[in-house]
Design a protein around this motif. Structure first.
Motif, PDB file in Angstrom:
ATOM      1  N   LYS A 218       0.843  -1.190   0.000  1.00 24.35           N
ATOM      2  CA  LYS A 218       0.000   0.000   0.000  1.00 24.35           C
ATOM      3  C   LYS A 218       0.880   1.241   0.000  1.00 24.35           C
ATOM      4  O   LYS A 218       1.756   1.396   0.826  1.00 24.35           O
ATOM      5  CB  LYS A 218      -0.910  -0.002   1.229  1.00 24.35           C
ATOM      6  CG  LYS A 218      -1.943  -1.129   1.212  1.00 24.35           C
ATOM      7  CD  LYS A 218      -2.875  -1.038   2.388  1.00 24.35           C
ATOM      8  CE  LYS A 218      -3.935  -2.140   2.327  1.00 24.35           C
ATOM      9  NZ  LYS A 218      -4.864  -2.067   3.472  1.00 24.35           N
ATOM     10  N   ALA A 220       0.748   5.616  -0.522  1.00 20.49           N
ATOM     11  CA  ALA A 220       0.025   6.880  -0.704  1.00 20.49           C
ATOM     12  C   ALA A 220       0.982   7.845  -1.378  1.00 20.49           C
ATOM     13  O   ALA A 220       2.038   8.158  -0.833  1.00 20.49           O
ATOM     14  CB  ALA A 220      -0.447   7.435   0.633  1.00 20.49           C
ATOM     15  N   GLU A 245     -13.138   8.006  -5.122  1.00 23.97           N
ATOM     16  CA  GLU A 245     -13.905   8.011  -3.883  1.00 23.97           C
ATOM     17  C   GLU A 245     -14.073   9.445  -3.403  1.00 23.97           C
ATOM     18  O   GLU A 245     -13.141  10.242  -3.487  1.00 23.97           O
ATOM     19  CB  GLU A 245     -13.182   7.198  -2.795  1.00 23.97           C
ATOM     20  CG  GLU A 245     -12.911   5.750  -3.166  1.00 23.97           C
ATOM     21  CD  GLU A 245     -12.116   5.023  -2.087  1.00 23.97           C
ATOM     22  OE1 GLU A 245     -11.557   5.713  -1.195  1.00 23.97           O
ATOM     23  OE2 GLU A 245     -12.052   3.792  -2.135  1.00 23.97           O
ATOM     24  N   ARG A 311     -18.625   6.322  -4.627  1.00 28.34           N
ATOM     25  CA  ARG A 311     -17.481   5.924  -5.440  1.00 28.34           C
ATOM     26  C   ARG A 311     -17.933   5.509  -6.820  1.00 28.34           C
ATOM     27  O   ARG A 311     -19.082   5.100  -7.033  1.00 28.34           O
ATOM     28  CB  ARG A 311     -16.717   4.768  -4.787  1.00 28.34           C
ATOM     29  CG  ARG A 311     -17.509   3.463  -4.691  1.00 28.34           C
ATOM     30  CD  ARG A 311     -16.658   2.352  -4.100  1.00 28.34           C
ATOM     31  NE  ARG A 311     -16.194   2.688  -2.756  1.00 28.34           N
ATOM     32  CZ  ARG A 311     -15.234   2.021  -2.128  1.00 28.34           C
ATOM     33  NH1 ARG A 311     -14.629   1.008  -2.729  1.00 28.34           N
ATOM     34  NH2 ARG A 311     -14.880   2.371  -0.916  1.00 28.34           N
ATOM     35  N   ARG A 346     -10.407  11.332  -3.734  1.00 27.67           N
ATOM     36  CA  ARG A 346      -9.117  10.690  -3.968  1.00 27.67           C
ATOM     37  C   ARG A 346      -9.317   9.547  -4.958  1.00 27.67           C
ATOM     38  O   ARG A 346     -10.454   9.098  -5.190  1.00 27.67           O
ATOM     39  CB  ARG A 346      -8.528  10.137  -2.666  1.00 27.67           C
ATOM     40  CG  ARG A 346      -9.335   8.998  -2.048  1.00 27.67           C
ATOM     41  CD  ARG A 346      -8.649   8.422  -0.830  1.00 27.67           C
ATOM     42  NE  ARG A 346      -9.326   7.237  -0.323  1.00 27.67           N
ATOM     43  CZ  ARG A 346      -8.826   6.442   0.605  1.00 27.67           C
ATOM     44  NH1 ARG A 346      -7.645   6.714   1.143  1.00 27.67           N
ATOM     45  NH2 ARG A 346      -9.502   5.377   1.009  1.00 27.67           N
ATOM     46  N   VAL A 348      -7.951   5.602  -6.026  1.00 28.63           N
ATOM     47  CA  VAL A 348      -7.265   4.419  -5.518  1.00 28.63           C
ATOM     48  C   VAL A 348      -7.087   3.448  -6.684  1.00 28.63           C
ATOM     49  O   VAL A 348      -8.061   3.071  -7.330  1.00 28.63           O
ATOM     50  CB  VAL A 348      -8.049   3.743  -4.374  1.00 28.63           C
ATOM     51  CG1 VAL A 348      -7.298   2.516  -3.874  1.00 28.63           C
ATOM     52  CG2 VAL A 348      -8.291   4.728  -3.224  1.00 28.63           C
ATOM     53  N   THR A 350      -5.442  -0.284  -7.912  1.00 26.47           N
ATOM     54  CA  THR A 350      -4.931  -1.557  -7.414  1.00 26.47           C
ATOM     55  C   THR A 350      -4.899  -2.583  -8.532  1.00 26.47           C
ATOM     56  O   THR A 350      -5.679  -2.504  -9.488  1.00 26.47           O
ATOM     57  CB  THR A 350      -5.795  -2.098  -6.250  1.00 26.47           C
ATOM     58  OG1 THR A 350      -5.284  -3.360  -5.821  1.00 26.47           O
ATOM     59  CG2 THR A 350      -7.248  -2.261  -6.674  1.00 26.47           C
ATOM     60  N   THR A 356      -1.594  -1.535  -3.997  1.00 29.46           N
ATOM     61  CA  THR A 356      -2.625  -0.506  -3.926  1.00 29.46           C
ATOM     62  C   THR A 356      -1.959   0.850  -3.809  1.00 29.46           C
ATOM     63  O   THR A 356      -1.124   1.067  -2.924  1.00 29.46           O
ATOM     64  CB  THR A 356      -3.555  -0.729  -2.723  1.00 29.46           C
ATOM     65  OG1 THR A 356      -4.186  -2.005  -2.850  1.00 29.46           O
ATOM     66  CG2 THR A 356      -4.629   0.356  -2.666  1.00 29.46           C
ATOM     67  N   THR A 358      -2.787   4.945  -3.506  1.00 32.35           N
ATOM     68  CA  THR A 358      -3.792   5.966  -3.232  1.00 32.35           C
ATOM     69  C   THR A 358      -3.271   7.319  -3.712  1.00 32.35           C
ATOM     70  O   THR A 358      -2.152   7.719  -3.367  1.00 32.35           O
ATOM     71  CB  THR A 358      -4.108   6.028  -1.733  1.00 32.35           C
ATOM     72  OG1 THR A 358      -4.601   4.752  -1.299  1.00 32.35           O
ATOM     73  CG2 THR A 358      -5.159   7.089  -1.448  1.00 32.35           C
ATOM     74  N   PRO A 360      -4.245  11.124  -3.531  1.00 33.60           N
ATOM     75  CA  PRO A 360      -5.134  12.154  -2.981  1.00 33.60           C
ATOM     76  C   PRO A 360      -5.110  13.404  -3.849  1.00 33.60           C
ATOM     77  O   PRO A 360      -4.280  13.561  -4.733  1.00 33.60           O
ATOM     78  CB  PRO A 360      -4.515  12.422  -1.602  1.00 33.60           C
ATOM     79  CG  PRO A 360      -3.057  12.136  -1.795  1.00 33.60           C
ATOM     80  CD  PRO A 360      -2.969  11.023  -2.818  1.00 33.60           C
TER      81      PRO A 360
END
Length: 421
Positions: A218, A220, A245, A311, A346, A348, A350, A356, A358, A360
């Protein structure tokens, strides 16, 4: 009252807000502005204001007009150069007597015009006018200086480094460490003796190391960051999902409206332009009116249209057949004004196998209906690169971005959208 300046002439700017408009009689031009310190150099690459970075420190680009709120310009900025360059999408290769651009400066009731002497030495870019500080006030000067070395020559003079050879990377040379790269507007190829500005997208220093094997985990992304999902693109069962989202932000924001739409502008692998070739505009998109297909070309599909906070998800299959996918968001007109950050938005991304990313949204621009969030590049060896681009449209502009067949994109130049409830 209208004043006409000769080259080198200057006049006092009587109001705080000025509009500088550049036009050419016979050809299309790109307009940009460069914020310069007392040393005549940029402070960082953010000081280049153009179609992919339309505002900075009181300077905003609105089509072919630079709007300068001089009360908002930091004291570290000594002057603002307003630049015209040949539109690379058109047939003109340089300025000449027929297409030398003109400038109009409007400050309140005052109007200043400047018609420079014809540019006839192969120039492809020129500074038409500059706004500059003098004795505690602002003045405008008619410049009319061109470069036959194109944007690379202008960039070098202003302290912006353009790497050569290879894709163009723009950095400020004044600091001790390189700043994040920014994709510059491109110009036609300069003469062979000049540095060359490549049309390829500028590389961005990775914030996350590339892992040769296994899932990425993960991540960001920070502003202008990038990460690489390592995957076997030849595996037709691999599915990449991209989700927009948003929670609607505050209660007042949700009451005003919170209808966001996820777009995937795409270039199939077979249409990717090789390096060194002129790219083509593309108009292919998956969105609420064209949901795409998971089982047939383009192998990109949207799950539906959510008109309330929640979403929307796009699935991208057959990565071996994909070239570039630009993830964008559109804010419906009836939402009124409000930044995408205020919606709590944001993205996302994957691959469903442990990676994954993210992405923002950081910016608080509250008059932009469009944001380009992230570019997924399926052409990199061994994986897919996710780049956080976060570029916004001009104020109240309904035209969506344009994606090119080499992975570059321009804001506010595509098909016009106008969605109401």
């Amino acid at each position: 009252m209208t004043t006409t300046l000769a080259k080198g002439g200057n006049t006092v700017v009587p109001t705080a807000v000025c509009r500088v408009t550049l036009t050419s009689p016979t050809t299309g031009i790109d307009v940009s502005a460069v914020l310069l310190g007392q040393d005549g150099k940029v402070r960082s690459d953010d000081d280049l204001v153009f179609y992919n970075h339309p505002s900075q420190d009181g300077i905003e680009l609105d089509g072919q007009t630079v709007v300068a709120d001089l009360t908002a310009v930091p004291t570290t900025v000594d002057r603002i150069a307003v630049v015209a360059s040949i539109d690379p999408e058109l047939h003109a290769t340089h300025f000449d007597a027929s297409n030398t651009p003109h400038a109009v400066i409007e400050c309140g009731n005052a109007r200043v015009t400047f018609v420079p002497l014809p540019l006839e030495d192969g120039e492809t870019v020129a500074v038409l006018v500059e706004l500059y500080r003098r004795a505690g006030s602002w003045k405008a000067r008619a410049v009319g200086q061109g470069w036959d070395t194109g944007l690379a020559g202008l960039a070098s003079d202003f302290g912006i480094v353009v790497d050569d050879p290879g894709p163009s990377a723009v950095k400020a040379s004044s600091g001790s460490a390189p700043t994040k790269a920014r994709q510059m507007p491109t110009a036609p190829p300069p003469p062979v003796h000049a540095p060359r500005v490549s049309p390829a997208a500028a590389p961005v220093p990775p914030t996350t190391p590339v892992r040769p094997l296994g899932p990425l985990g993960k991540v960001a992304l920070t502003k202008a960051g990038q990460a690489t999902i390592t995957m076997r693109k030849e595996d037709p069962s691999l599915v990449v999902t991209a989700t927009l989202e948003w929670n609607g932000g505050s209660a007042s924001r949700r009451r005003a409206g919170a209808d966001l739409d996820l777009y995937a502008l795409y270039v199939p692998r077979r249409l990717v332009t090789p390096s060194g070739k002129r790219p083509d505009k593309t108009d292919q998109a998956v969105y609420y009116r064209e949901l795409g297909s998971p089982a047939a070309p383009p192998y990109i599909a949207l799950d539906g249209d959510s008109r309330v906070p929640g979403r929307e998800t796009i699935t991208i299959r057959r990565p071996d057949l994909q070239g570039y996918v630009l993830l964008c968001a559109y804010s419906a007109v009836e939402n009124g004004t409000g930044s995408f950050k205020s919606y709590g938005a944001r993205a996302v991304v994957t691959d469903g196998r442990g990676s994954t990313i993210t992405v923002p949204l950081f910016n608080n621009r509250n008059l932009s209906y469009w944001v380009a969030i992230a570019l997924i590049d399926f052409t990199v060896p061994g994986g897919a690169q996710i780049r956080h681009v976060e570029k916004y449209s001009g104020n109240h502009v309904e035209a969506r971005p344009t994606l090119y067949s080499n992975g570059n994109f321009r804001m506010s130049t595509g098909r016009v959208e106008f969605k109401t409830r």
